[in-house]
Write a protein that holds these residues in place. Structure first.
Motif, PDB file in Angstrom:
ATOM      1  N   GLU A   1     -22.878  -2.387  11.641  1.00  0.00           N
ATOM      2  CA  GLU A   1     -22.702  -2.292  10.407  1.00  0.00           C
ATOM      3  C   GLU A   1     -23.024  -0.845   9.785  1.00  0.00           C
ATOM      4  OE1 GLU A   1     -24.025  -6.580   9.490  1.00  0.00           O
ATOM      5  OE2 GLU A   1     -25.078  -4.978   8.570  1.00  0.00           O
ATOM      6  N   ALA A   2     -23.702  -0.180  10.527  1.00  0.00           N
ATOM      7  CA  ALA A   2     -24.038   1.003  10.115  1.00  0.00           C
ATOM      8  C   ALA A   2     -22.852   2.082  10.215  1.00  0.00           C
ATOM      9  CB  ALA A   2     -25.239   1.726  10.790  1.00  0.00           C
ATOM     10  N   ASN A   3     -22.093   1.898  11.299  1.00  0.00           N
ATOM     11  CA  ASN A   3     -20.783   2.683  11.409  1.00  0.00           C
ATOM     12  C   ASN A   3     -19.697   2.202  10.324  1.00  0.00           C
ATOM     13  OD1 ASN A   3     -21.301   4.022  13.560  1.00  0.00           O
ATOM     14  ND2 ASN A   3     -20.576   2.660  15.040  1.00  0.00           N
ATOM     15  N   GLU A   4     -19.852   1.012   9.910  1.00  0.00           N
ATOM     16  CA  GLU A   4     -18.689   0.563   9.034  1.00  0.00           C
ATOM     17  C   GLU A   4     -18.919   1.366   7.427  1.00  0.00           C
ATOM     18  OE1 GLU A   4     -16.841  -1.348  11.361  1.00  0.00           O
ATOM     19  OE2 GLU A   4     -16.055  -1.015   9.627  1.00  0.00           O
ATOM     20  N   THR A   5     -20.209   1.552   7.191  1.00  0.00           N
ATOM     21  CA  THR A   5     -20.427   2.167   5.760  1.00  0.00           C
ATOM     22  C   THR A   5     -20.307   3.704   5.825  1.00  0.00           C
ATOM     23  OG1 THR A   5     -22.850   2.234   6.659  1.00  0.00           O
ATOM     24  CG2 THR A   5     -21.877   0.316   5.278  1.00  0.00           C
ATOM     25  N   SER A   6     -20.354   4.286   6.964  1.00  0.00           N
ATOM     26  CA  SER A   6     -20.377   5.560   7.200  1.00  0.00           C
ATOM     27  C   SER A   6     -18.864   6.142   7.289  1.00  0.00           C
ATOM     28  CB  SER A   6     -21.143   6.440   8.389  1.00  0.00           C
ATOM     29  OG  SER A   6     -20.365   5.897   9.444  1.00  0.00           O
ATOM     30  N   ARG A   7     -17.990   5.249   7.486  1.00  0.00           N
ATOM     31  CA  ARG A   7     -16.511   5.514   7.636  1.00  0.00           C
ATOM     32  C   ARG A   7     -15.955   5.162   6.303  1.00  0.00           C
ATOM     33  NH1 ARG A   7     -14.814   3.218  12.955  1.00  0.00           N
ATOM     34  NH2 ARG A   7     -16.615   4.248  13.698  1.00  0.00           N
ATOM     35  N   TYR A   8     -15.181   6.051   5.837  1.00  0.00           N
ATOM     36  CA  TYR A   8     -14.559   5.609   4.563  1.00  0.00           C
ATOM     37  C   TYR A   8     -12.827   4.964   5.024  1.00  0.00           C
ATOM     38  CZ  TYR A   8     -18.028   7.717   1.817  1.00  0.00           C
ATOM     39  OH  TYR A   8     -19.355   7.777   1.158  1.00  0.00           O
TER      40      TYR A   8
END
Lengths: 135, 545
Positions: free
Chosen positions: B151-158
């Motif tokens: 989930e952390a990766n999803e929010t950082s990637r736009y």
């Protein structure tokens, strides 16, 4: 001519009636607990103690009645005394089902009151019988 | 006061109301008498005299109880005026299975919910925070930690179009909403290049207190990206004077805030240009803002601010794509050259520089001007936009003194432009290295030969240039991509007929671009019939084989 006979007839009758009544009482109380668990909100952690008390009382009742019969018929005070002790335990469990059950229905009150009065009368007769046997 | 109120609330929720004399289900309006509600405490005797019936005649607890109090409300209609009668009676349930007593408090009343405190908040959120919850806590999924890193990766990637998030809210790009006045609630979308202009109302006296005029408003929040935050740096500051002249300041480190000087408000933000640099995986690594500061005079009640945001990928030159991958209608057709001295198309690797965002390497056509004189309007060219058929032209004034050959060459320059490309990109995102993605421009010459009895070939001048672009739909049926298949540039020449001296002739010169869709209709494809594959085992005929 019951001068040579020390066994108590009322106690025998009462023990016999107690046995029959207890079977009815056990089945009725079990059926009512099942009814309560369906109709009312009866969480598992409150249902377990109630069922445990009922089954414990059932387990105690068998030796209690057997010892009572045996002691009265053989005119021996030891079994009667043991039966009296077990009666005290049964009385405690009966009082629990009368007062501290999760749901106490009116039928519960009636059944337990009758059972308690039976136990009380029985205890009195047992004490008398023991006194008669000992002396 | 707020803290003590919270502390008092934390200790206990209000106790449930169990007194039947005070419970009233029909009392809905606060401090007002509800109609036909006999138990409403807000009603006076005059209100009761107007009632027709009691909507709630009896208020009791659980009906299964053997013995309980009940509040009975009724209207005595015989009396004049009608009055309400309230009685508190003991209600008896004659059933043998009525509840005589209960040792379980929640059996008869609703449970008071737990008040969230800082200590039990996490546990309550875990229990009740999902879409559904059970009475028993769900202890089966122990691998909640395994979900968190992804989930952390999803929010950082736009992703494209997702608003760029900052510390407090979103990166704002003020834009006009409905009217021309600036609205600060427009978030900037990732990879969406935008340019907006809007009007903001100002007053010179309060100009240092208006937030939107100060540089800080645009750079104070930092953009959230991957594990760290990206601060918005000041790339450059240009100061615009009252007459519109802009000077670029040498040092852009000092933050210049608006202040009132004489009758002007100086250092007011007139324009912001954001440049965001991102990686190819969608993470923002850099953000810079170029400001245009100006002065507002006392009479000005509003100023126009312009904002722009552009996204560039790190370590690449910004090349404007005309579609990804198919051409988008309205975007320019990309074209390029084969560099001199490299006959093979494989030399495009070196020619990559020729295809950078140089506007002259686009396919262009003559742009009509107001003067309509071919020889006067040199250099005005319009880019050919995909899907837009265009026609333009000019008028050529031929006098007797004109020589044919230089005129023909001039006209060819006018029609084709200074650098007419040789190749056109087949897709909107064709890279220079992919030679096969480029379509050569076929050049045709058509001469309108006039039947001439002279043997010598007369001089021909080009009078029209027609570019025909054939394109097809490529790819899937639900999302077809436009692909250019063929480009033909046809130059039509005609014989120059010199007018008699003293007179002049005017001939029209036209150039046009036509886009033709040559896509073949979609072919349905059917699944192959299933075949029955029966093969005998290898040693079926043992021992004969």
């Amino acid at each position: 001519n019951n001068s040579s006979q020390l066994s108590s007839l009322p106690l025998q009758i009462l023990l016999y009636v107690n046995g029959i009544y207890y079977i009815f009482y056990f089945l009725a109380t079990l059926a009512m607990i099942i009814y309560k668990s369906q109709v009312f909100s009866y969480p598992d952690d409150l249902l377990a103690p109630d069922l445990a008390v009922l089954f414990l009382m059932g387990i105690l009742e068998v030796p209690r009645l057997y010892l009572g019969f045996k002691g009265n018929l053989t005119e021996a005070e030891a079994p009667l005394g043991l039966s009296l002790g077990l009666t005290v335990g049964s009385v405690v469990l009966c009082v629990y089902l009368l007062l501290w059950q999760t749901y106490v229905l009116w039928a519960d009150v009636l059944l337990n009151a009758v059972l308690l009065s039976t136990y009380g009368l029985e205890s009195g007769l047992k004490v008398t019988a023991i006194a008669a046997f000992v002396s | 006061p707020a803290d003590t109120r919270d502390a008092a609330r934390v200790r206990s929720a209000p106790a449930p109301l169990t007194d039947v004399a005070r419970l009233c289900v029909c009392d809905l309006l606060v401090a007002q008498c509800d109609v036909n509600c006999c138990c409403d405490p807000d009603c006076s005797a005059e209100d009761f005299s107007l009632f027709t019936a009691c909507s709630v005649p009896v208020v009791t607890g659980d009906s299964q109880l053997c013995n309980q109090k009940a509040a009975v409300y009724s209207l005595d209609v015989e009396a004049n005026p009608p009055e309400r009668i309230f009685k508190l009676i003991d209600q008896v349930n004659p059933s043998i299975f009525c509840i005589h007593a209960t040792n379980y408090k929640q059996a008869l009343y609703l449970k008071s919910p737990e008040i969230p405190t800082p200590e039990n908040f996490d546990q309550l959120l875990e229990k009740f925070g999902g879409a559904s919850f059970r009475a028993e806590p769900d202890s089966w999924d122990l691998d909640t930690d395994a979900q968190n890193p992804s989930e952390a990766n999803e929010t950082s990637r736009y992703e494209f179009g997702v608003p760029v998030q900052t510390e407090d809210a979103f990166l704002r790009l003020p834009s006009p909403v409905v009217t021309s006045w600036c609205s600060d609630a427009n978030p900037a979308g990732f990879l969406v290049n935008q340019a907006t202009k809007c009007i903001r109302s100002v007053s010179v006296e309060k100009c240092d207190s208006i937030q939107a005029l100060s540089m800080l408003f645009y750079i104070n929040s930092s953009i959230l990206a991957s594990v760290f935050q990206v601060d918005i740096t000041v790339q450059s500051i240009a100061v615009q004077s009252l007459d519109g002249m802009r000077t670029l300041l040498s040092s852009s480190d000092v933050l210049r805030l608006p202040m009132v000087l004489d009758d002007l408000c100086i250092n007011a933000v007139l324009g912001v240009n954001y440049h965001i640099t991102h990686t190819d995986t969608g993470e923002i690594i850099e953000a810079a803002a170029a400001f245009v500061l100006g002065a507002i005079s006392k009479e000005a009640l509003s100023i126009e601010q312009s904002f722009e945001i552009s996204f560039t990928q790190a370590n690449t030159q910004p090349v404007l794509l005309s579609g990804n991958p198919g051409y988008v209608v309205g975007l320019p057709v990309r074209a390029g050259f084969q560099p001199q001295g490299y006959p093979s198309p494989a030399a495009f690797l070196i020619a990559a520089l020729a295809l950078s965002s140089n506007k002259h390497s686009q396919l262009t056509i003559l742009q009509s001007t107001s003067t309509q004189d071919c020889l006067a309007a040199q250099g005005a060219r319009a880019p050919v936009l995909f899907g837009y058929n265009m026609i333009s032209g000019c008028k050529l004034r031929i006098t007797a003194a004109m020589k044919c050959q230089p005129l023909a060459q001039t006209l060819l320059d006018v029609l084709k432009g200074q650098s007419f490309p040789e190749y056109v990109a087949s897709f909107g995102n064709s890279q220079a290295q992919d030679v096969l993605d480029w379509v050569p421009i076929t050049q045709l010459h058509i001469s309108e030969q006039m039947i001439s009895h002279t043997l010598q070939s007369p001089c021909q001048i080009p009078v029209s240039l027609g570019i025909e672009v054939k394109w097809t739909k490529y790819g899937s049926l639900v999302n077809p991509q436009a692909r250019i298949v063929n480009v033909t540039a046809t130059v039509t020449t005609t014989t120059l007929k010199q007018p008699p001296s003293g007179r002049e002739r005017i001939i029209p010169i036209t150039s046009s671009v036509v886009f033709t869709d040559i896509s073949s209709p979609a072919e349905p494809s059917y699944k192959a019939w299933p075949t029955i594959n029966i093969k005998l085992p290898f040693d079926f005929f043992y021992p004969f084989v």
